[in-house]
Write an enzyme that holds these catalytic residues in place. Structure first.
Site, short mmCIF file in Angstrom:
data_model
loop_
_atom_site.label_atom_id
_atom_site.label_comp_id
_atom_site.label_asym_id
_atom_site.label_seq_id
_atom_site.Cartn_x
_atom_site.Cartn_y
_atom_site.Cartn_z
N ASP A 45 0.86 -1.18 0.00
CA ASP A 45 0.00 0.00 0.00
C ASP A 45 0.90 1.24 0.00
O ASP A 45 2.13 1.14 0.06
CB ASP A 45 -0.98 -0.03 1.18
CG ASP A 45 -0.28 -0.09 2.52
OD1 ASP A 45 0.95 0.12 2.58
OD2 ASP A 45 -0.95 -0.35 3.53
N ASP A 54 -3.04 8.28 -1.45
CA ASP A 54 -4.38 8.87 -1.53
C ASP A 54 -4.76 9.42 -0.17
O ASP A 54 -4.08 9.17 0.83
CB ASP A 54 -5.41 7.83 -2.00
CG ASP A 54 -5.49 6.62 -1.07
OD1 ASP A 54 -4.59 6.46 -0.21
OD2 ASP A 54 -6.42 5.83 -1.21
N PHE A 72 -2.98 5.33 4.25
CA PHE A 72 -4.07 4.93 5.14
C PHE A 72 -3.59 4.80 6.58
O PHE A 72 -4.25 5.27 7.51
CB PHE A 72 -4.68 3.61 4.65
CG PHE A 72 -5.83 3.14 5.49
CD1 PHE A 72 -7.09 3.69 5.34
CD2 PHE A 72 -5.66 2.14 6.45
CE1 PHE A 72 -8.16 3.26 6.11
CE2 PHE A 72 -6.72 1.71 7.24
CZ PHE A 72 -7.97 2.27 7.06
N ASP A 84 -7.56 -7.67 0.14
CA ASP A 84 -6.67 -7.91 1.27
C ASP A 84 -7.45 -7.57 2.52
O ASP A 84 -8.33 -6.71 2.50
CB ASP A 84 -5.43 -7.01 1.23
CG ASP A 84 -5.75 -5.61 1.73
OD1 ASP A 84 -6.37 -4.84 0.97
OD2 ASP A 84 -5.43 -5.29 2.89
#
Lengths: 385, 385
Positions: free
Chosen positions: B102, B156, B106, B276
């Protein structure tokens, strides 16, 4: 050079045969219905029906012939009667080889609260839920029977050292009376064994008195208890030397709760056949690895970028395939895999050491083997093993 | 019945081929130099370079083709530059198949403190040692490259739901600008892939706008992010349905951080190819087992004397060989082996479910497979799965 004998298969009865000796050291085999224990043997500790952080198949594959179960833990959880209803400890933990259980006495002393000891036995409170329990010699044997243990230990009183000779003597005499009661409670159980426990602290004369009296009970094996409780190694070795001449050559000798790799080598050289210790498993959960090159503390920053493995020559994947940098990372991150790998490595090292000792005794070169092993340790990061 | 195609071998470039469809669902394969990912695929989460409580060989043997690494955790420990010096994440954690990482964004939001987000990126303090770090889209791609990741994710901004539409829109637009910057930073890397992440919270129009704009960047795969963050399952499924028609059929679709077995089935039926989730591993460390018969809480006293296994028909030893009574005991005793066995069981269940879904899509019987699977759950102890 003496050829290593074939490993004998299981036997209906409990038997011990010495195949070769080298000085006081012996190598041989204990046979019983559930299998064969090659001696000298190291027994991994499976406290609560699990050798911590290991699948049972892994423990077996490393060469362990027998594991130890802790009666104190198992009587409290899941409980002895429940274990019997579940088909016994072997089935419960998926270990079909021999299991040795301690009497529970040592951990009653070290873990429980509100202990009250008298001639009859010991009353205590569970460290888990505070429930009150009583353990007599007879109940200890009953519990070990409910667990389905193959080698059972007498209840004894273990004195913390240093202690006054009077207290040591009194505990030793109580342990002897309890040995007689355990023997009566155990009765005749073909294929199983009850071991007595030599007590007497650090007083050679008391140790000898204890050994002689126990041998008079004609038990199937003899343990030396109450050592490795903080005394110097020299005291421990002196006690083994005092006791060993009084133990029958044809019965196995078990040094309880010992020890470091060096302790094992020096005790084997003095005639000990069996050991158990939490050291390899506990150290593995705390970032310490035992290796041919000595003890390695993986928490140490020196390993952060070390791409070498613990031992590229080992047959254990944990020692051979994972970099020290990765193990360091896992230990620093409190990752379960770190505990799994280091426990695996440590038990592999202990079992390989025992296999090396058995081979060396059979070949009549125990002293050389021990010298070589110690020389290997000196190549490590300076940690004493 | 469509025959299941051969599993294609690795390819020099990153490719995705759909072999069969059933409604919106597809089965196929992603191929790249490090191997093949059969889709739909579940990716076990290897947060800190380890799928917790599992040896890497076990993860592979269960049928996992790819694992996920968390950039946030790995950039803090052992560190991205250090990982590169050590030869990359694959070598470090002994996983030679594909790895998806990733972006770190996050977990910067959920784990670190003192976050400060602006157009340039995000500044934060490590939850481990309080050190200050900056993460820009360019730095996220640089870190993922240093780790050696095969499938990299754009940075993001992920908004917690429920949120105001204005905040959702603003985060979505920022994420699009960051996607462009990540694309430029990633450049051309044959055999590797950069995925974009569709954002837009629970607002279908924003999700569609995000998807269309990302597709305009011609990325190698598209993820749907910012779901499974507490919203009802129906909202999550509605967002998938809104986005799916706007994603190219020839590119893989990855639903991030999802989910329960039921979530997986319903999302696969809506065209998702990759998942995931920490659920199977985290649940395994907390005494919960996923089985054909539903979810089982091993902590529950009803299992104390249950000699049945979790699933006697499973090929996973953890499911097939150990009694529920033993698992109950291990969970109650906080034994590491309990976490090892339940994690193993859960990942086996998840991988078996994915294999079942792939086979059902290939055979054109996905709906029946999902009905049968749900009917099986109803036979459990009443727990919803």
């Amino acid at each position: 050079m003496t050829p290593t004998p074939e490993i004998p298969g299981p036997t209906d009865d409990f038997r011990f045969r010495v195949h070769a000796t080298d000085g006081a050291a012996r190598t041989g085999a204990i046979t019983m219905p559930r299998g064969t224990i090659r001696t000298p043997a190291f027994m991994p500790v499976g406290t609560a029906a699990t050798v911590k952080a290991m699948y049972p198949e892994q423990v077996r594959a490393l060469g362990a012939d027998v594991v130890l179960g802790n009666t104190y833990h198992l009587m409290l959880r899941p409980g002895a009667e429940r274990m019997a209803r579940l088909g016994g400890l072997h089935r419960f933990m998926r270990w079909d080889g021999p299991i040795l259980t301690d009497s529970g006495g040592f951990q009653v002393m070290s873990l429980s609260s509100l202990r009250k000891l008298d001639e009859q036995g010991v009353t205590f409170q569970s460290h888990i839920d505070g429930t009150r329990h009583h353990m007599s010699p007879e109940r200890s044997i009953e519990i070990q029977g409910l667990l389905g243990s193959d080698i059972q230990m007498q209840l004894d009183e273990c004195v913390r050292l240093p202690a006054e000779p009077k207290a040591i003597e009194s505990a030793m005499h109580l342990s002897l009376r309890w040995a007689e009661r355990c023997r009566a409670a155990f009765g005749e159980q073909p294929g199983k064994a009850l071991f007595g426990i030599v007590q007497g602290g650090d007083v050679p004369a008391l140790r000898v008195e204890s050994a002689k009296a126990l041998v008079g009970l004609d038990l199937k094996g003899y343990a030396i208890g109450g050592l490795a409780v903080g005394e110097p190694q020299a005291v421990m070795l002196a006690m083994i030397e005092a006791v060993e001449p009084h133990l029958p050559a044809g019965k196995p000798r078990y040094l309880m709760g010992v020890g470091t790799p060096d302790d094992l080598m020096r005790s084997v050289a003095r005639g000990i056949d069996m050991f158990d210790c939490v050291m390899p498993t506990r150290a593995g959960r705390h970032g310490l690895a035992y290796t041919r090159h000595g003890r390695v503390n993986l928490r140490n920053a020196r390993h952060a970028e070390d791409t070498s493995t613990l031992d590229e020559t080992s047959t254990c994947p944990a020692a051979r395939d994972y970099s020290r940098a990765y193990l360091h990372h896992l230990v620093r991150s409190d990752e379960i895999l770190g505990m799994m790998l280091l426990t695996w490595n440590n038990l592999a090292y202990y079992q390989d050491l025992m296999a090396g000792l058995r081979g060396a005794i059979a070949a009549g070169r125990l002293a050389d083997f021990c010298d070589e092993t110690r020389a290997g340790w000196a190549r490590a990061e300076g940690a004493r093993t």
